[in-house]
Design a protein around this motif. Sequence first.
Motif, PDB file in Angstrom:
ATOM      1  N   HIS A  77       0.847  -1.209   0.000  1.00 25.22           N
ATOM      2  CA  HIS A  77       0.000   0.000   0.000  1.00 25.22           C
ATOM      3  C   HIS A  77       0.883   1.262   0.000  1.00 25.22           C
ATOM      4  O   HIS A  77       2.070   1.185  -0.274  1.00 25.22           O
ATOM      5  CB  HIS A  77      -0.995  -0.035   1.165  1.00 25.22           C
ATOM      6  CG  HIS A  77      -1.714  -1.350   1.258  1.00 25.22           C
ATOM      7  ND1 HIS A  77      -2.636  -1.774   0.326  1.00 25.22           N
ATOM      8  CD2 HIS A  77      -1.588  -2.381   2.143  1.00 25.22           C
ATOM      9  CE1 HIS A  77      -3.071  -2.989   0.638  1.00 25.22           C
ATOM     10  NE2 HIS A  77      -2.445  -3.396   1.742  1.00 25.22           N
ATOM     11  N   GLU A 118      -3.352   1.072   7.175  1.00 30.48           N
ATOM     12  CA  GLU A 118      -2.413  -0.056   7.039  1.00 30.48           C
ATOM     13  C   GLU A 118      -1.087   0.382   6.418  1.00 30.48           C
ATOM     14  O   GLU A 118      -0.010  -0.079   6.806  1.00 30.48           O
ATOM     15  CB  GLU A 118      -3.070  -1.147   6.177  1.00 30.48           C
ATOM     16  CG  GLU A 118      -2.209  -2.383   5.990  1.00 30.48           C
ATOM     17  CD  GLU A 118      -2.815  -3.389   5.021  1.00 30.48           C
ATOM     18  OE1 GLU A 118      -3.945  -3.167   4.549  1.00 30.48           O
ATOM     19  OE2 GLU A 118      -2.132  -4.389   4.726  1.00 30.48           O
ATOM     20  N   HIS A 165       2.237  -6.593   5.031  1.00 26.55           N
ATOM     21  CA  HIS A 165       0.867  -6.098   5.231  1.00 26.55           C
ATOM     22  C   HIS A 165       0.561  -6.023   6.722  1.00 26.55           C
ATOM     23  O   HIS A 165       1.336  -6.507   7.551  1.00 26.55           O
ATOM     24  CB  HIS A 165      -0.150  -7.040   4.571  1.00 26.55           C
ATOM     25  CG  HIS A 165      -0.083  -7.054   3.075  1.00 26.55           C
ATOM     26  ND1 HIS A 165      -0.925  -6.317   2.290  1.00 26.55           N
ATOM     27  CD2 HIS A 165       0.750  -7.712   2.228  1.00 26.55           C
ATOM     28  CE1 HIS A 165      -0.615  -6.514   1.002  1.00 26.55           C
ATOM     29  NE2 HIS A 165       0.400  -7.358   0.955  1.00 26.55           N
TER      30      HIS A 165
END
Length: 236
Positions: free
Chosen positions: A45, A60, A113
Motif C-alpha cells: 500500500h 495499514e 501487510h
Amino acid sequence: MTLPRPSFLRSIVLLAAAAAAAMLAFAQQAPPTATRFVVVLDAAHGGADPGGRLTSGQPEKAVTLALSVRLRSLLAARGIAVITTRESDITLDPDTRAAVANRANAQVCLNIHATESGSGVHLFVSSLASAPAARFVPWKTAQAVAITRSVALAGALNAALLHAGMNVTLGRTALITVDSMTCPAVAVELAPQRGPDNAITAQPDDPEYQASVASALAAAILEWRSEAGHMEARMP
Ligand SMILES: [Zn+2]
C-alpha cells in the motif's frame, strides 16, 4: 526509495511488445551463480492506497512502512544489503514493486501487510503451482519458479516467530505483487497480538510489538543467509 531506471522500464515495454500476441511480459530469472545476499522489503500500500484501517485509526500503509523501516535497520546493522520498494508515503503499482525485486536478484523478498483480524503473524506463499526454472518466465506467474524456496523461507520465518513466542498462521494465496517476483517471496501480514483469552494485548501499530516481530524476522533471515551460504559452498 528505489525505482527501476527508465532503460529497465523501456526493456520491459519492449519485451511486452514482443510478446503482444500472447499479452505477456517476461521476467528474467537470476543466474544460479548469483551470490550477493540481498533482501527486498516491500511495504504494501502507500500514497493513494491506504490499505485497511486499524482500530487505532492508522491506515495499514503506515504500519507496513513502519515495520519495513524497523526490519531494514536491523538487517543493515548486521551487514545485510536491503532494498526497499518505498521509504515514504508514495503510491506504487504491483509491477513496479516486482520489478524492483526482480532487478535486485534478491534471496529474500517480503511483501509486508497489516490487519486487524486474526492474531500474531500471517505468512502467505503464492498459490501458484511450482514450475521448473527457465531463463524467461511469464511476468504475472514468475513466482512459480521460486515456490519451493518460498515455502522453505516461510518455514524459516515461521520457526523464528514461534521461537519468539508469536502466533503464526501459514497459508497460500494469490498475491498480485508476489506472483510477479522471481525471488523466494513471502507476504508477512502483521495482525494483533492476542492473549490466551483471545483479547488483544498489542495492536499492529504498537512499537514494542513491531520491534519484537522485526527482531524475529531478522533472526530468520540471518539463519536463511547462513543456510544459503552452505548450499552455495556445497555446489561443485
Ligand atoms: Zn494489505
